[in-house]
Design a protein around this motif. Structure first.
Motif, mmCIF file in Angstrom:
data_model
loop_
_atom_site.group_PDB
_atom_site.id
_atom_site.type_symbol
_atom_site.label_atom_id
_atom_site.label_comp_id
_atom_site.label_asym_id
_atom_site.label_seq_id
_atom_site.Cartn_x
_atom_site.Cartn_y
_atom_site.Cartn_z
ATOM 1 N N GLU A 54 1.505 -5.511 4.063
ATOM 2 C CA GLU A 54 0.142 -5.469 3.527
ATOM 3 C C GLU A 54 -0.873 -5.620 4.654
ATOM 4 O OE1 GLU A 54 -2.663 -7.939 0.330
ATOM 5 O OE2 GLU A 54 -0.711 -8.720 0.929
ATOM 6 N N CYS A 55 -0.604 -6.541 5.566
ATOM 7 C CA CYS A 55 -1.508 -6.773 6.686
ATOM 8 C C CYS A 55 -1.619 -5.529 7.566
ATOM 9 C CB CYS A 55 -1.017 -7.968 7.500
ATOM 10 S SG CYS A 55 -2.205 -8.574 8.719
ATOM 11 N N LEU A 56 -0.505 -4.866 7.801
ATOM 12 C CA LEU A 56 -0.506 -3.640 8.601
ATOM 13 C C LEU A 56 -1.383 -2.565 7.964
ATOM 14 C CD1 LEU A 56 3.307 -3.577 9.392
ATOM 15 C CD2 LEU A 56 1.524 -3.594 11.145
ATOM 16 N N ARG A 57 -1.246 -2.387 6.668
ATOM 17 C CA ARG A 57 -2.002 -1.334 5.983
ATOM 18 C C ARG A 57 -3.491 -1.684 5.892
ATOM 19 N NH1 ARG A 57 1.620 2.217 4.513
ATOM 20 N NH2 ARG A 57 3.738 1.593 3.930
ATOM 21 N N LEU A 58 -3.797 -2.956 5.696
ATOM 22 C CA LEU A 58 -5.195 -3.373 5.647
ATOM 23 C C LEU A 58 -5.860 -3.221 7.017
ATOM 24 C CD1 LEU A 58 -4.834 -6.568 3.433
ATOM 25 C CD2 LEU A 58 -5.984 -4.447 2.788
ATOM 26 N N ALA A 59 -5.114 -3.515 8.077
ATOM 27 C CA ALA A 59 -5.650 -3.348 9.431
ATOM 28 C C ALA A 59 -5.962 -1.883 9.707
ATOM 29 C CB ALA A 59 -4.657 -3.891 10.460
ATOM 30 N N ARG A 60 -5.087 -0.983 9.258
ATOM 31 C CA ARG A 60 -5.346 0.443 9.439
ATOM 32 C C ARG A 60 -6.587 0.872 8.653
ATOM 33 N NH1 ARG A 60 -2.507 4.693 11.065
ATOM 34 N NH2 ARG A 60 -2.208 3.232 12.806
ATOM 35 N N ALA A 61 -6.731 0.339 7.453
ATOM 36 C CA ALA A 61 -7.916 0.665 6.659
ATOM 37 C C ALA A 61 -9.187 0.241 7.391
ATOM 38 C CB ALA A 61 -7.842 -0.012 5.292
ATOM 39 N N MET A 62 -9.139 -0.907 8.074
ATOM 40 C CA MET A 62 -10.307 -1.364 8.822
ATOM 41 C C MET A 62 -10.592 -0.464 10.019
ATOM 42 S SD MET A 62 -11.624 -3.731 7.114
ATOM 43 C CE MET A 62 -12.918 -3.935 8.341
ATOM 44 N N THR A 63 -9.547 0.045 10.663
ATOM 45 C CA THR A 63 -9.751 0.997 11.758
ATOM 46 C C THR A 63 -10.524 2.208 11.259
ATOM 47 O OG1 THR A 63 -7.747 0.338 12.957
ATOM 48 C CG2 THR A 63 -8.578 2.554 13.369
ATOM 49 N N LEU A 64 -10.107 2.742 10.125
ATOM 50 C CA LEU A 64 -10.743 3.940 9.578
ATOM 51 C C LEU A 64 -12.156 3.649 9.083
ATOM 52 C CD1 LEU A 64 -7.669 5.373 7.623
ATOM 53 C CD2 LEU A 64 -8.487 6.021 9.899
ATOM 54 N N LYS A 65 -12.345 2.514 8.420
ATOM 55 C CA LYS A 65 -13.670 2.180 7.889
ATOM 56 C C LYS A 65 -14.678 1.922 9.007
ATOM 57 C CE LYS A 65 -12.335 -1.085 4.959
ATOM 58 N NZ LYS A 65 -12.440 -2.122 3.889
ATOM 59 N N ASN A 66 -14.275 1.167 10.020
ATOM 60 C CA ASN A 66 -15.195 0.882 11.119
ATOM 61 C C ASN A 66 -15.566 2.157 11.869
ATOM 62 O OD1 ASN A 66 -15.261 -1.858 10.553
ATOM 63 N ND2 ASN A 66 -13.606 -2.357 11.972
ATOM 64 N N SER A 67 -14.592 3.045 12.026
ATOM 65 C CA SER A 67 -14.862 4.315 12.698
ATOM 66 C C SER A 67 -15.799 5.178 11.859
ATOM 67 C CB SER A 67 -13.549 5.058 12.954
ATOM 68 O OG SER A 67 -13.788 6.326 13.527
ATOM 69 N N ALA A 68 -15.532 5.265 10.555
ATOM 70 C CA ALA A 68 -16.367 6.082 9.667
ATOM 71 C C ALA A 68 -17.800 5.569 9.620
ATOM 72 C CB ALA A 68 -15.772 6.106 8.265
ATOM 73 N N ALA A 69 -17.960 4.246 9.762
ATOM 74 C CA ALA A 69 -19.293 3.646 9.725
ATOM 75 C C ALA A 69 -20.008 3.748 11.069
ATOM 76 C CB ALA A 69 -19.193 2.184 9.308
ATOM 77 N N GLY A 70 -19.313 4.270 12.081
ATOM 78 C CA GLY A 70 -19.926 4.415 13.396
ATOM 79 C C GLY A 70 -20.083 3.109 14.148
ATOM 80 N N LEU A 71 -19.257 2.125 13.821
ATOM 81 C CA LEU A 71 -19.343 0.825 14.489
ATOM 82 C C LEU A 71 -18.546 0.832 15.794
ATOM 83 C CD1 LEU A 71 -18.797 -1.534 11.415
ATOM 84 C CD2 LEU A 71 -20.964 -0.851 12.451
ATOM 85 N N PRO A 72 -18.996 0.100 16.785
ATOM 86 C CA PRO A 72 -18.264 0.028 18.057
ATOM 87 C C PRO A 72 -17.115 -0.976 17.983
ATOM 88 C CG PRO A 72 -20.242 -1.290 18.231
ATOM 89 C CD PRO A 72 -20.277 -0.645 16.857
ATOM 90 N N HIS A 73 -16.297 -0.827 16.950
ATOM 91 C CA HIS A 73 -15.210 -1.774 16.719
ATOM 92 C C HIS A 73 -13.975 -1.062 16.190
ATOM 93 C CE1 HIS A 73 -17.426 -5.468 17.460
ATOM 94 N NE2 HIS A 73 -18.434 -4.952 16.780
ATOM 95 N N GLY A 74 -12.830 -1.600 16.563
ATOM 96 C CA GLY A 74 -11.578 -1.138 16.000
ATOM 97 C C GLY A 74 -11.255 -1.919 14.741
ATOM 98 N N GLY A 75 -10.014 -1.758 14.270
ATOM 99 C CA GLY A 75 -9.616 -2.403 13.029
ATOM 100 C C GLY A 75 -8.513 -3.418 13.224
#
Length: 212
Positions: A54-75
């Motif tokens: 679950e943690c692995l999949r949630l971390a990947r979701a954060m990578t995609l969300k932060n990128s889509a939002a144009g934030l200077p952050h990984g997930g």
């Protein structure tokens, strides 16, 4: 551990850290999925039934969300095994211990998630000074108070309704989980004409065909 490599791909995860401190009963995992855009931001989830997968999949979701939002952050994401309703003193001890264990992990920035809140973030801030989601008294934005995640859910439902050929106005809505997210989502959906007919949380369910 082999399951981690089964899920891994070209994007990540970059790092998986297991933290165990028997003296306080701490069992936790941190997943830093990807830091190509900058340090990873992701919530700390506290629940008795969390898993590494679950943690692995949630971390990947954060990578995609932060990128889509144009934030200077990984997930990234972290999970801690435990009952979120535990006594405050025990929760504080666990979170402080976890934060201290990750004090040198500068590629990860803590944030609140299921089972943790702004108060929890103040403990982590006090330990390592690397956190978002602080209360307004400490310069943060009161996300739970204003219902930021529920507002996002409203917009997600709005987009999904168009693909499903539905309208929010007049829609009959059931909300599972009526905490910091669910109660605000229900409130925002009601402003768009949706009718709340059922809600539930860990303590029970309330149903009314005429609306709640």
């Amino acid at each position: 551990m082999e399951r981690v490599f089964d899920i891994a791909d070209d994007l990540g995860p970059a790092k998986v850290t297991y933290v165990h401190e028997p003296s306080v009963g701490l069992k936790a995992v941190l997943v830093i999925d990807n830091v190509a855009l900058g340090p990873a931001i992701g919530g700390l989830r506290l629940a008795p039934d969390v898993s590494v997968e679950e943690c692995l999949r949630l971390a990947r979701a954060m990578t995609l969300k932060n990128s889509a939002a144009g934030l200077p952050h990984g997930g990234g994401k972290s999970v801690l095994w435990g009952d979120p309703g535990m006594p405050r003193e025990r929760k504080e001890a666990l979170l402080r211990c976890f934060a201290h264990a990750l004090r040198n992990e500068t590629d990860y920035i803590f944030a609140p998630d299921m089972g943790t809140d702004e108060t929890c973030m103040t403990w982590i801030e006090d330990e390592i000074g690397r956190v978002v989601g602080l209360p307004s008294a400490l310069g943060g934005i009161p996300l739970d108070e204003i219902g930021a995640t529920g507002w996002g859910l409203l917009h997600a439902a709005d987009v999904a309704s168009r693909y499903a050929g539905l309208k929010l106005e007049g829609a009959r809505v059931a909300v599972q989980g009526f905490g910091a997210v669910g109660k605000h989502a229900a409130r925002f959906l009601a402003t768009r004409g949706a009718l709340l007919v059922a809600v539930s949380d860990s303590r029970g369910t309330l149903v009314s065909e005429a609306g709640i």
